[in-house]
Design a protein around this motif. Sequence first.
Motif, PDB file in Angstrom:
ATOM      1  N   GLU A 153       0.672  -1.247  -0.130  1.00  0.00           N
ATOM      2  CA  GLU A 153       0.146   0.067  -0.080  1.00  0.00           C
ATOM      3  C   GLU A 153       0.794   1.129   0.030  1.00  0.00           C
ATOM      4  O   GLU A 153       0.365   2.288  -0.603  1.00  0.00           O
ATOM      5  CB  GLU A 153      -0.762   0.012   1.286  1.00  0.00           C
ATOM      6  CG  GLU A 153      -1.674   1.250   1.473  1.00  0.00           C
ATOM      7  CD  GLU A 153      -2.756   1.077   2.787  1.00  0.00           C
ATOM      8  OE1 GLU A 153      -3.424   2.173   2.904  1.00  0.00           O
ATOM      9  OE2 GLU A 153      -2.552   0.160   3.257  1.00  0.00           O
ATOM     10  N   TRP A 154       2.137   1.123   0.548  1.00  0.00           N
ATOM     11  CA  TRP A 154       2.926   2.191   0.677  1.00  0.00           C
ATOM     12  C   TRP A 154       4.248   2.204  -0.164  1.00  0.00           C
ATOM     13  O   TRP A 154       5.378   2.710  -0.043  1.00  0.00           O
ATOM     14  CB  TRP A 154       3.325   2.568   2.230  1.00  0.00           C
ATOM     15  CG  TRP A 154       1.957   2.753   3.154  1.00  0.00           C
ATOM     16  CD1 TRP A 154       1.494   1.768   3.743  1.00  0.00           C
ATOM     17  CD2 TRP A 154       1.342   3.754   3.033  1.00  0.00           C
ATOM     18  NE1 TRP A 154       0.260   2.354   4.503  1.00  0.00           N
ATOM     19  CE2 TRP A 154       0.108   3.647   3.935  1.00  0.00           C
ATOM     20  CE3 TRP A 154       1.290   5.363   2.519  1.00  0.00           C
ATOM     21  CZ2 TRP A 154      -0.866   4.491   4.195  1.00  0.00           C
ATOM     22  CZ3 TRP A 154       0.338   6.024   2.753  1.00  0.00           C
ATOM     23  CH2 TRP A 154      -0.698   5.752   3.382  1.00  0.00           C
ATOM     24  N   VAL A 155       4.033   1.473  -1.197  1.00  0.00           N
ATOM     25  CA  VAL A 155       5.068   1.286  -2.149  1.00  0.00           C
ATOM     26  C   VAL A 155       4.686   1.840  -3.567  1.00  0.00           C
ATOM     27  O   VAL A 155       3.759   1.428  -3.897  1.00  0.00           O
ATOM     28  CB  VAL A 155       5.487  -0.013  -2.450  1.00  0.00           C
ATOM     29  CG1 VAL A 155       6.539  -0.427  -3.415  1.00  0.00           C
ATOM     30  CG2 VAL A 155       6.181  -0.712  -1.193  1.00  0.00           C
ATOM     31  N   PHE A 156       5.402   2.701  -4.219  1.00  0.00           N
ATOM     32  CA  PHE A 156       4.626   3.562  -5.420  1.00  0.00           C
ATOM     33  C   PHE A 156       5.656   2.896  -6.669  1.00  0.00           C
ATOM     34  O   PHE A 156       6.956   3.156  -6.712  1.00  0.00           O
ATOM     35  CB  PHE A 156       4.933   4.984  -5.087  1.00  0.00           C
ATOM     36  CG  PHE A 156       3.878   5.264  -4.264  1.00  0.00           C
ATOM     37  CD1 PHE A 156       2.706   5.884  -4.410  1.00  0.00           C
ATOM     38  CD2 PHE A 156       4.237   5.182  -2.590  1.00  0.00           C
ATOM     39  CE1 PHE A 156       1.820   6.261  -3.333  1.00  0.00           C
ATOM     40  CE2 PHE A 156       3.286   5.873  -1.797  1.00  0.00           C
ATOM     41  CZ  PHE A 156       2.127   6.257  -2.226  1.00  0.00           C
ATOM     42  N   ALA A 157       5.289   2.492  -7.753  1.00  0.00           N
ATOM     43  CA  ALA A 157       5.888   2.162  -9.024  1.00  0.00           C
ATOM     44  C   ALA A 157       6.302   3.478  -9.641  1.00  0.00           C
ATOM     45  O   ALA A 157       5.619   4.547  -9.552  1.00  0.00           O
ATOM     46  CB  ALA A 157       5.035   1.681  -9.892  1.00  0.00           C
ATOM     47  N   LEU A 158       7.766   3.442 -10.004  1.00  0.00           N
ATOM     48  CA  LEU A 158       8.306   4.668 -10.863  1.00  0.00           C
ATOM     49  C   LEU A 158       8.103   4.348 -12.198  1.00  0.00           C
ATOM     50  O   LEU A 158       8.428   3.191 -12.762  1.00  0.00           O
ATOM     51  CB  LEU A 158       9.654   4.925 -10.226  1.00  0.00           C
ATOM     52  CG  LEU A 158       9.999   5.021  -8.829  1.00  0.00           C
ATOM     53  CD1 LEU A 158      11.460   5.023  -8.536  1.00  0.00           C
ATOM     54  CD2 LEU A 158       9.050   6.164  -8.096  1.00  0.00           C
ATOM     55  N   PRO A 159       7.656   5.442 -12.846  1.00  0.00           N
ATOM     56  CA  PRO A 159       7.255   5.315 -14.555  1.00  0.00           C
ATOM     57  C   PRO A 159       8.823   5.243 -15.045  1.00  0.00           C
ATOM     58  O   PRO A 159      10.023   5.555 -14.712  1.00  0.00           O
ATOM     59  CB  PRO A 159       6.931   6.682 -14.792  1.00  0.00           C
ATOM     60  CG  PRO A 159       7.307   7.562 -13.600  1.00  0.00           C
ATOM     61  CD  PRO A 159       7.336   6.755 -12.575  1.00  0.00           C
ATOM     62  N   GLU A 160       8.730   4.779 -16.405  1.00  0.00           N
ATOM     63  CA  GLU A 160      10.111   4.621 -17.071  1.00  0.00           C
ATOM     64  C   GLU A 160      10.689   5.757 -17.490  1.00  0.00           C
ATOM     65  O   GLU A 160      10.050   6.745 -17.637  1.00  0.00           O
ATOM     66  CB  GLU A 160       9.558   3.960 -18.523  1.00  0.00           C
ATOM     67  CG  GLU A 160      10.666   3.706 -19.290  1.00  0.00           C
ATOM     68  CD  GLU A 160      10.359   2.867 -20.541  1.00  0.00           C
ATOM     69  OE1 GLU A 160      11.289   2.541 -21.659  1.00  0.00           O
ATOM     70  OE2 GLU A 160       9.431   2.121 -20.444  1.00  0.00           O
TER      71      GLU A 160
END
Length: 347
Positions: A134-141
């Motif tokens: 829930e507190w982990v955010f994917a980073l865009p390319e």
Amino acid sequence: MKEMMRVAVMNGRQDVSIEQRPIPTPGPGEVLIRIRTAGVCGSDLHYYAEGKIGDIPVQTPFVLGHEIAGTVVALGADVQGLREGQLVAVEPGIPCGKCEMCRSGHYNLCPEMRFLATPPYDGAFSEYLAYPAEWVFALPEGMNATQGALIEPLAVGMQAAQLAEASVGQSAFIFGCGCIGLVTLLALRSRGVTEIYMCDVIEKRMQKALELGATAVFDSRKCNPAEEIMRRTGGRGVDCVFEMTGNAAVLMQTVDVACKGGVIVLVGLGPQSVMPFNFEKLIWNQVQIRPCFRYKNIYPKAIRAISGGAIDVESIVSDRVTLQQLPEALKYHLERKSEIIKMIVEM
């Protein structure tokens, strides 16, 4: 995958060693992250040097580090929205989600907050971390791990700028050119604020502030910042004032640079429990004081600001070390504070 990982463990004041610990297994709703980059925060250095911050003591052994980014390598049960191999940033606070503060949208004030590297909770100067998805955010390319780790301090600067309601055409003064002062400068510029003054006593930090777009930077040892601001603004003062140092003498000056109807945002934490302040001037000028504690709902905005090119957060990095070098690097950082703006640990 191997079974053991390296961890930088604090065993006492100014005593950190690299040890082996088992790699954690992600539980339901968690992901396992192979940490790639971590930032050294001022709080890490303070815990390392003093063994405490205020009345919060470190119980050793303890692990520092909360500004982190890495790659997802395993998923626990019931995790959705993330996949193995993704580069991610970690918001280091886990609120309870049930208390009055959480339910009213102020989860940064949760009294049950579990925050990495804030006693009694270990931090993440380690090779792996199991953490709630829930507190982990994917980073865009296009984004890298250093940018991902720096989202955490940037979130503080963005929260401060948001609390001030800073906007195009306004002016600002930032007391302190350290990491948080600099990311606040970047946040303000991204909101269209171009007249930004700063002050400090460390030459390297002041030069970096000028490089990043500060209008002028004052050496507090050589001049009175309040007098300089009043001279440059024709006696008006600035719309937004940000205090980053936690120093009582500096706090007293904030009301002297704010314009009538202006806003003072307090970010820096100091040891003083009682500080003198000109409340009469505050009232006469109807200046608002807005304390800033961490951040809330900022990570997605910070990611978009970086990936979209509005904020070059990586520009504040001055030093890079490896996890293996961290014990000596922390000593070096403590002894040569004036030479380091932002240290990054690369795993």
